[in-house]
Design an enzyme around this catalytic site. Structure first.
Site, PDB file in Angstrom:
ATOM      1  N   CYS A 141       0.831  -1.210   0.000  1.00 45.58           N
ATOM      2  CA  CYS A 141       0.000   0.000   0.000  1.00 45.58           C
ATOM      3  C   CYS A 141       0.860   1.253   0.000  1.00 45.58           C
ATOM      4  O   CYS A 141       0.368   2.342  -0.278  1.00 45.58           O
ATOM      5  CB  CYS A 141      -0.958   0.007   1.188  1.00 45.58           C
ATOM      6  SG  CYS A 141      -0.133   0.096   2.783  1.00 45.58           S
ATOM      7  N   ASP A 175       2.206   2.676   2.569  1.00 47.68           N
ATOM      8  CA  ASP A 175       2.081   3.449   3.797  1.00 47.68           C
ATOM      9  C   ASP A 175       3.339   3.323   4.645  1.00 47.68           C
ATOM     10  O   ASP A 175       3.962   2.263   4.691  1.00 47.68           O
ATOM     11  CB  ASP A 175       0.855   2.985   4.594  1.00 47.68           C
ATOM     12  CG  ASP A 175      -0.430   3.339   3.870  1.00 47.68           C
ATOM     13  OD1 ASP A 175      -0.356   4.103   2.896  1.00 47.68           O
ATOM     14  OD2 ASP A 175      -1.491   2.864   4.283  1.00 47.68           O
ATOM     15  N   CYS A 179      -3.052   5.150   5.797  1.00 44.96           N
ATOM     16  CA  CYS A 179      -4.511   5.094   5.869  1.00 44.96           C
ATOM     17  C   CYS A 179      -5.007   5.407   7.281  1.00 44.96           C
ATOM     18  O   CYS A 179      -4.231   5.460   8.234  1.00 44.96           O
ATOM     19  CB  CYS A 179      -4.979   3.702   5.460  1.00 44.96           C
ATOM     20  SG  CYS A 179      -4.626   2.456   6.706  1.00 44.96           S
ATOM     21  N   CYS A 193      -2.728  -3.193   8.781  1.00 46.39           N
ATOM     22  CA  CYS A 193      -2.347  -1.844   9.198  1.00 46.39           C
ATOM     23  C   CYS A 193      -1.880  -1.855  10.651  1.00 46.39           C
ATOM     24  O   CYS A 193      -0.974  -1.116  11.026  1.00 46.39           O
ATOM     25  CB  CYS A 193      -3.510  -0.876   9.034  1.00 46.39           C
ATOM     26  SG  CYS A 193      -4.377  -1.069   7.466  1.00 46.39           S
TER      27      CYS A 193
END
Ligand code: FES
Length: 138
Positions: A34, A36, A59, A103
């Site tokens: 992603c 991140d 996110c 996450c």
């Protein structure tokens, strides 16, 4: 509702955002898929985490989990912080949607990366204390 009230609350009002100038350990981790990135700063005194701050370019779930992770380790010993699992962070947030579980792994790994840096700065082998950082998968 996909996200719990606690997740939304930590996302809109994240705790401990920022940097620590004279940090004793800094860890940066990223999720290749992603893109991140999370950066964790720790202040450590006599084996205790006296302060923790983070910067997350990612996110909402990554921001909420890093906020909660800093809250959970502040004032704790290094040993307790090393035991912080992504599951504990998720529980403290009253759950996360399945697709967002990775996450929370970012938050767990950022704490471990900062502690690895702390041991490296002390001239100690972080592998002996922190172990290998596991791969972050989606
Ligand atoms: Fe990348 Fe959440 S989507 S950390």
């Amino acid at each position: 509702m996909l996200y719990s009230d606690k997740v939304l609350e930590h996302f809109t009002n994240p705790r401990n955002v920022g940097e620590i100038d004279d940090a004793d350990g800094i860890g940066e981790v990223g999720n290749a898929k992603c893109g991140d990135i999370m950066k964790m700063y720790l202040k450590i005194d006599e084996g205790n985490i006296t302060d923790a701050k983070f910067k997350t370019f990612g996110c909402g779930a990554a921001i909420a989990t890093s906020s909660m992770a800093t809250e959970l380790i502040k004032g704790k010993s290094i040993d307790e912080a090393l035991k912080l699992s992504n599951k504990a962070v998720i529980e403290a947030l009253d759950g996360l949607p399945e697709v967002k579980l990775h996450c929370s792994v970012l938050a767990e790994q950022a704490v471990k990366a900062a502690l690895s840096d702390y041991y490296t700065r002390k001239g100690l082998d972080p592998l002996l204390y922190v172990g290998e950082l596991k791969e972050i998968e989606h």
